[in-house]
Design an enzyme around this catalytic site. Structure first.
Site, PDB file in Angstrom:
ATOM      1  N   ARG A 143     -22.595 -22.398 -10.168  1.00  0.00           N
ATOM      2  CA  ARG A 143     -23.252 -23.707 -10.108  1.00  0.00           C
ATOM      3  C   ARG A 143     -22.525 -24.658 -11.046  1.00  0.00           C
ATOM      4  NH1 ARG A 143     -29.655 -21.889 -10.360  1.00  0.00           N
ATOM      5  NH2 ARG A 143     -29.645 -20.627  -8.450  1.00  0.00           N
ATOM      6  N   ASP A 192     -21.068 -27.819 -13.031  1.00  0.00           N
ATOM      7  CA  ASP A 192     -21.750 -28.982 -13.589  1.00  0.00           C
ATOM      8  C   ASP A 192     -21.203 -30.281 -13.005  1.00  0.00           C
ATOM      9  OD1 ASP A 192     -23.329 -27.423 -15.237  1.00  0.00           O
ATOM     10  OD2 ASP A 192     -21.955 -27.557 -16.944  1.00  0.00           O
ATOM     11  N   TYR A 209     -11.778 -19.499 -14.127  1.00  0.00           N
ATOM     12  CA  TYR A 209     -11.764 -20.949 -14.316  1.00  0.00           C
ATOM     13  C   TYR A 209     -10.405 -21.398 -14.841  1.00  0.00           C
ATOM     14  CZ  TYR A 209     -16.772 -21.614 -13.548  1.00  0.00           C
ATOM     15  OH  TYR A 209     -18.023 -21.674 -12.977  1.00  0.00           O
ATOM     16  N   ARG A 230     -15.979 -24.853 -21.331  1.00  0.00           N
ATOM     17  CA  ARG A 230     -15.684 -26.143 -21.949  1.00  0.00           C
ATOM     18  C   ARG A 230     -15.817 -26.067 -23.478  1.00  0.00           C
ATOM     19  NH1 ARG A 230     -19.589 -30.076 -19.019  1.00  0.00           N
ATOM     20  NH2 ARG A 230     -18.777 -31.520 -20.587  1.00  0.00           N
TER      21      ARG A 230
END
Length: 255
Positions: A50, A52, A111, A202
């Site tokens: 999910r 952001d 990622y 992040r």
């Protein structure tokens, strides 16, 4: 009722994340609306991650159930037609068993985060890389990244609104490489784990960027991890440099 796996690519800038929302555009909402144009009624899709608001994807995986038997090619073509003009693309499509679940069946998520260190303002890559204005020490960042690999309590690197039941996760890899492009040398972070906490990647990159620029050391990163305190984390970097790059399952989904 046949089930289909979809590989989805998208520009996250216009969306308030993956998850459908009543008052804001979302990636899932765009795909579900396109599905409703193919087969009337409400559609619900599930995804591996999910993402952001503002986060992009190269290899998001979702699954959907249809009433008709569609060939994967026809379904992907029809969805791409009805997804226009949204910056969302169905790159691959395959029939999967009805036991397949895009989220719960995933073994690893990878990622990619892109940083472009340069003084001149970014033009063509605006919104797709995080630009910083000084050079970075890759060796220092790689050394500090070793602290974060493995199984740890990542409370420090977890958003205060994270809904995960536990802050303990296992990070498989944090690779950091310099990649030459027409716009300058990008720094690519390759971060892999079975699952992540909210804002974990992040938070990692924001902290390691501080190491690369000389404001923190590997020892500082270790102390931050040990503190189990969100206040010890470096800055959370902006979402537009982040991409859900790949999701791995026990068997390949696409030919």
């Amino acid at each position: 009722m046949p089930r289909y796996a979809l590989q989805v690519e998208y520009d996250g800038a216009p969306f308030h994340g993956w998850q459908r929302q009543n008052d804001f555009p979302s990636v899932a909402g765009a795909i579900e609306d396109a599905l409703a144009k193919l087969e009337k009624g409400a559609h619900k899709i599930a995804a591996a991650g999910r993402t952001d608001k503002g986060v992009h994807a190269l290899g998001q995986i979702a699954h959907c159930d249809m009433v008709r038997d569609w060939t994967p090619f026809r379904l992907s073509e029809a969805l791409n037609y009805h997804l226009k003009p949204n910056p969302v693309s169905i790159v691959n499509c395959a029939v999967v068993p009805d036991t397949f679940h895009a989220r719960f069946g995933a073994l690893e998520r990878r990622y990619l985060f892109r940083i472009l260190p340069r003084r001149a303002p970014v033009t063509h890559l605006r919104g797709f890389v995080w630009q910083i204005k000084q050079e970075m020490d890759l060796d220092a960042m790689r050394n500090a990244a070793k602290v974060l690999v493995g199984r740890h309590d990542f409370t420090t690197f977890r958003s205060t609104i994270c809904q995960s039941a536990s802050p303990v996760k296992t990070v498989d890899k944090i690779g950091i490489e310099a990649v030459e492009t027409d716009y300058g040398t990008e720094i690519h972070f390759d971060v892999r784990a079975r699952s992540f906490l909210h804002n974990q990647v992040r938070s990692f990159v924001g902290t390691l960027e501080r190491v690369g620029c000389g404001s923190m050391t590997a020892e500082d990163v270790q102390a931050a991890l040990d503190a189990r305190d969100r206040a010890a984390c470096g800055p959370v970097c902006p979402p537009h440099g982040l991409y859900l790059a790949q999701v791995t399952y026990p068997e390949p989904l696409f030919d």
